[in-house]
Design a protein around this motif. Structure first.
Motif, PDB file in Angstrom:
ATOM      1  N   GLY A  73       0.837  -1.195   0.000  1.00  0.00           N
ATOM      2  CA  GLY A  73       0.000   0.000   0.000  1.00  0.00           C
ATOM      3  C   GLY A  73       0.876   1.252   0.000  1.00  0.00           C
ATOM      4  O   GLY A  73       2.003   1.233  -0.516  1.00  0.00           O
ATOM      5  N   PHE A  74       0.367   2.323   0.606  1.00  0.00           N
ATOM      6  CA  PHE A  74       1.081   3.599   0.581  1.00  0.00           C
ATOM      7  C   PHE A  74       1.352   4.154   1.977  1.00  0.00           C
ATOM      8  O   PHE A  74       1.603   5.347   2.125  1.00  0.00           O
ATOM      9  CB  PHE A  74       0.311   4.619  -0.267  1.00  0.00           C
ATOM     10  CG  PHE A  74       0.365   4.306  -1.739  1.00  0.00           C
ATOM     11  CD1 PHE A  74       1.389   4.786  -2.530  1.00  0.00           C
ATOM     12  CD2 PHE A  74      -0.603   3.493  -2.316  1.00  0.00           C
ATOM     13  CE1 PHE A  74       1.450   4.479  -3.894  1.00  0.00           C
ATOM     14  CE2 PHE A  74      -0.557   3.185  -3.671  1.00  0.00           C
ATOM     15  CZ  PHE A  74       0.466   3.681  -4.458  1.00  0.00           C
ATOM     16  N   ALA A  76       3.751   4.638   5.288  1.00  0.00           N
ATOM     17  CA  ALA A  76       5.193   4.897   5.344  1.00  0.00           C
ATOM     18  C   ALA A  76       5.971   3.584   5.320  1.00  0.00           C
ATOM     19  O   ALA A  76       6.997   3.463   4.638  1.00  0.00           O
ATOM     20  CB  ALA A  76       5.525   5.697   6.598  1.00  0.00           C
ATOM     21  N   LYS A  77       5.471   2.576   6.030  1.00  0.00           N
ATOM     22  CA  LYS A  77       6.144   1.272   6.069  1.00  0.00           C
ATOM     23  C   LYS A  77       6.150   0.611   4.696  1.00  0.00           C
ATOM     24  O   LYS A  77       7.190   0.089   4.245  1.00  0.00           O
ATOM     25  CB  LYS A  77       5.446   0.360   7.084  1.00  0.00           C
ATOM     26  CG  LYS A  77       6.079  -1.017   7.211  1.00  0.00           C
ATOM     27  CD  LYS A  77       5.357  -1.857   8.248  1.00  0.00           C
ATOM     28  CE  LYS A  77       5.965  -3.250   8.366  1.00  0.00           C
ATOM     29  NZ  LYS A  77       5.245  -4.088   9.365  1.00  0.00           N
ATOM     30  N   ASP A  78       5.008   0.639   4.014  1.00  0.00           N
ATOM     31  CA  ASP A  78       4.921   0.006   2.696  1.00  0.00           C
ATOM     32  C   ASP A  78       5.733   0.771   1.655  1.00  0.00           C
ATOM     33  O   ASP A  78       6.315   0.169   0.741  1.00  0.00           O
ATOM     34  CB  ASP A  78       3.464  -0.093   2.246  1.00  0.00           C
ATOM     35  CG  ASP A  78       2.746  -1.293   2.854  1.00  0.00           C
ATOM     36  OD1 ASP A  78       3.380  -2.030   3.640  1.00  0.00           O
ATOM     37  OD2 ASP A  78       1.549  -1.492   2.554  1.00  0.00           O
ATOM     38  N   ARG A  79       5.774   2.089   1.767  1.00  0.00           N
ATOM     39  CA  ARG A  79       6.568   2.869   0.816  1.00  0.00           C
ATOM     40  C   ARG A  79       8.049   2.571   0.991  1.00  0.00           C
ATOM     41  O   ARG A  79       8.796   2.481   0.012  1.00  0.00           O
ATOM     42  CB  ARG A  79       6.292   4.359   0.999  1.00  0.00           C
ATOM     43  CG  ARG A  79       4.868   4.736   0.700  1.00  0.00           C
ATOM     44  CD  ARG A  79       4.636   6.217   0.720  1.00  0.00           C
ATOM     45  NE  ARG A  79       5.030   6.806  -0.551  1.00  0.00           N
ATOM     46  CZ  ARG A  79       4.696   8.022  -0.931  1.00  0.00           C
ATOM     47  NH1 ARG A  79       3.980   8.791  -0.141  1.00  0.00           N
ATOM     48  NH2 ARG A  79       5.079   8.493  -2.090  1.00  0.00           N
ATOM     49  N   THR A  80       8.466   2.384   2.230  1.00  0.00           N
ATOM     50  CA  THR A  80       9.857   2.020   2.485  1.00  0.00           C
ATOM     51  C   THR A  80      10.172   0.654   1.883  1.00  0.00           C
ATOM     52  O   THR A  80      11.217   0.462   1.255  1.00  0.00           O
ATOM     53  CB  THR A  80      10.140   2.018   3.999  1.00  0.00           C
ATOM     54  OG1 THR A  80      10.154   3.377   4.470  1.00  0.00           O
ATOM     55  CG2 THR A  80      11.485   1.370   4.320  1.00  0.00           C
ATOM     56  N   GLU A  81       9.266  -0.302   2.047  1.00  0.00           N
ATOM     57  CA  GLU A  81       9.485  -1.640   1.488  1.00  0.00           C
ATOM     58  C   GLU A  81       9.461  -1.598  -0.038  1.00  0.00           C
ATOM     59  O   GLU A  81      10.236  -2.300  -0.698  1.00  0.00           O
ATOM     60  CB  GLU A  81       8.431  -2.609   2.013  1.00  0.00           C
ATOM     61  CG  GLU A  81       8.479  -4.014   1.402  1.00  0.00           C
ATOM     62  CD  GLU A  81       9.793  -4.752   1.623  1.00  0.00           C
ATOM     63  OE1 GLU A  81      10.011  -5.779   0.950  1.00  0.00           O
ATOM     64  OE2 GLU A  81      10.607  -4.312   2.472  1.00  0.00           O
ATOM     65  N   LEU A 153      -5.104   9.597   1.035  1.00  0.00           N
ATOM     66  CA  LEU A 153      -4.246   9.857   2.182  1.00  0.00           C
ATOM     67  C   LEU A 153      -2.801   9.469   1.878  1.00  0.00           C
ATOM     68  O   LEU A 153      -2.528   8.715   0.950  1.00  0.00           O
ATOM     69  CB  LEU A 153      -4.757   9.082   3.396  1.00  0.00           C
ATOM     70  CG  LEU A 153      -6.204   9.389   3.830  1.00  0.00           C
ATOM     71  CD1 LEU A 153      -6.591   8.537   5.025  1.00  0.00           C
ATOM     72  CD2 LEU A 153      -6.379  10.880   4.138  1.00  0.00           C
ATOM     73  N   GLU A 154      -1.890   9.997   2.671  1.00  0.00           N
ATOM     74  CA  GLU A 154      -0.459   9.698   2.533  1.00  0.00           C
ATOM     75  C   GLU A 154       0.050  10.046   1.141  1.00  0.00           C
ATOM     76  O   GLU A 154       0.857   9.305   0.558  1.00  0.00           O
ATOM     77  CB  GLU A 154      -0.185   8.207   2.841  1.00  0.00           C
ATOM     78  CG  GLU A 154      -0.580   7.778   4.245  1.00  0.00           C
ATOM     79  CD  GLU A 154       0.249   8.438   5.326  1.00  0.00           C
ATOM     80  OE1 GLU A 154       1.405   8.801   5.062  1.00  0.00           O
ATOM     81  OE2 GLU A 154      -0.277   8.611   6.449  1.00  0.00           O
ATOM     82  N   PHE A 155      -0.428  11.180   0.587  1.00  0.00           N
ATOM     83  CA  PHE A 155       0.020  11.575  -0.742  1.00  0.00           C
ATOM     84  C   PHE A 155       1.148  12.600  -0.606  1.00  0.00           C
ATOM     85  O   PHE A 155       0.979  13.664  -0.003  1.00  0.00           O
ATOM     86  CB  PHE A 155      -1.129  12.163  -1.559  1.00  0.00           C
ATOM     87  CG  PHE A 155      -0.774  12.411  -3.003  1.00  0.00           C
ATOM     88  CD1 PHE A 155      -0.643  11.345  -3.887  1.00  0.00           C
ATOM     89  CD2 PHE A 155      -0.534  13.695  -3.463  1.00  0.00           C
ATOM     90  CE1 PHE A 155      -0.292  11.561  -5.216  1.00  0.00           C
ATOM     91  CE2 PHE A 155      -0.186  13.925  -4.787  1.00  0.00           C
ATOM     92  CZ  PHE A 155      -0.071  12.852  -5.667  1.00  0.00           C
ATOM     93  N   THR A 156       2.282  12.288  -1.195  1.00  0.00           N
ATOM     94  CA  THR A 156       3.472  13.125  -1.057  1.00  0.00           C
ATOM     95  C   THR A 156       3.241  14.542  -1.559  1.00  0.00           C
ATOM     96  O   THR A 156       2.726  14.753  -2.659  1.00  0.00           O
ATOM     97  CB  THR A 156       4.652  12.498  -1.833  1.00  0.00           C
ATOM     98  OG1 THR A 156       4.868  11.174  -1.344  1.00  0.00           O
ATOM     99  CG2 THR A 156       5.919  13.317  -1.638  1.00  0.00           C
ATOM    100  N   GLY A 157       3.638  15.496  -0.727  1.00  0.00           N
ATOM    101  CA  GLY A 157       3.518  16.903  -1.083  1.00  0.00           C
ATOM    102  C   GLY A 157       2.262  17.548  -0.539  1.00  0.00           C
ATOM    103  O   GLY A 157       2.183  18.767  -0.416  1.00  0.00           O
ATOM    104  N   VAL A 158       1.258  16.713  -0.203  1.00  0.00           N
ATOM    105  CA  VAL A 158      -0.003  17.238   0.330  1.00  0.00           C
ATOM    106  C   VAL A 158      -0.172  16.818   1.788  1.00  0.00           C
ATOM    107  O   VAL A 158      -0.241  17.656   2.679  1.00  0.00           O
ATOM    108  CB  VAL A 158      -1.209  16.767  -0.512  1.00  0.00           C
ATOM    109  CG1 VAL A 158      -2.531  17.258   0.103  1.00  0.00           C
ATOM    110  CG2 VAL A 158      -1.084  17.285  -1.941  1.00  0.00           C
TER     111      VAL A 158
END
Length: 201
Positions: A73-74, A76-81, A153-158
């Motif tokens: 998903g999106f 922080a943990k999933d984005r790191t993976e 949610l969790e959209f970079t920049g916003v």
């Protein structure tokens, strides 16, 4: 790490692969906000480099999430993976002697540093430094609009941070520069830093 695993050596050396392809392997890591121009530049660069005789391949954020990282998903943990897996895959491309061009927001410095560590000295961080206002005005997928409306949610920049690279090898801003001119800057960088031996023969 599993203590029962043992690295299996390849029969081909780095020099063997360089002789075969005519250039060293490398990772060109394009990072920047959504709609900054990363994917457009990456695909144009792949085509231009191939025409010059380089062997390369693009790993793009949307494409990877449709397959290899479809289970993420999106958060922080999933984005790191997501970036960890891409960094390892890109490192394998480079080890194979290819130029791997990646186009990922990759918002966290720590994650990009881990990708650099996986590849080593042939990692090149390229910050597509287009400002938020320009990216949001483009909004080709309507993602900023959804994020501003609270639908994403969790959209970079916003509603999620983007940590600007401190010391990228190259910085390109497409706010006032065309894709064609930005591509020329990228090409000049690659040709200047990754020699194509066949051009010298």
């Amino acid at each position: 790490m599993n203590n029962n695993l043992t690295a299996v050596p390849h029969a081909l050396s780095v020099l063997d692969r360089e002789a075969h392809y005519g250039h060293s392997g490398a990772v060109l890591w394009l990072t920047g906000l959504s709609a900054s121009g990363k994917s457009s530049l990456a695909m144009a660069l792949e085509l231009a480099l191939t025409k010059l005789g380089y062997s390369c391949y693009v790993l793009d954020g949307d494409n990877v999430r449709r397959g290899l990282n479809a289970n993420l998903g999106f958060s922080a943990k999933d984005r790191t993976e997501n970036i960890r897996r891409v960094g390892e895959a890109a490192a394998l491309f480079a080890d194979a002697g290819l130029i791997c061009i990646t186009a990922f927001i990759s918002p966290y410095r720590e994650d990009r540093a881990r990708a650099r560590d996986a590849t080593g000295a042939v990692f090149h961080e390229i910050h597509v430094a287009t400002d938020l206002a320009t990216c949001e005005a483009r909004d080709p997928k309507g993602l900023y609009k959804k994020a501003r409306a609270g639908e994403l949610l969790e959209f970079t920049g916003v509603n999620a941070p983007y940590e600007v690279p401190e010391y990228p090898e190259l910085r390109i801003d497409t706010s006032n520069t065309s894709i064609a001119d930005s591509l020329q800057a990228l090409l000049s960088y690659v040709v200047g830093n990754i020699s194509l031996n066949r051009l010298l023969e």
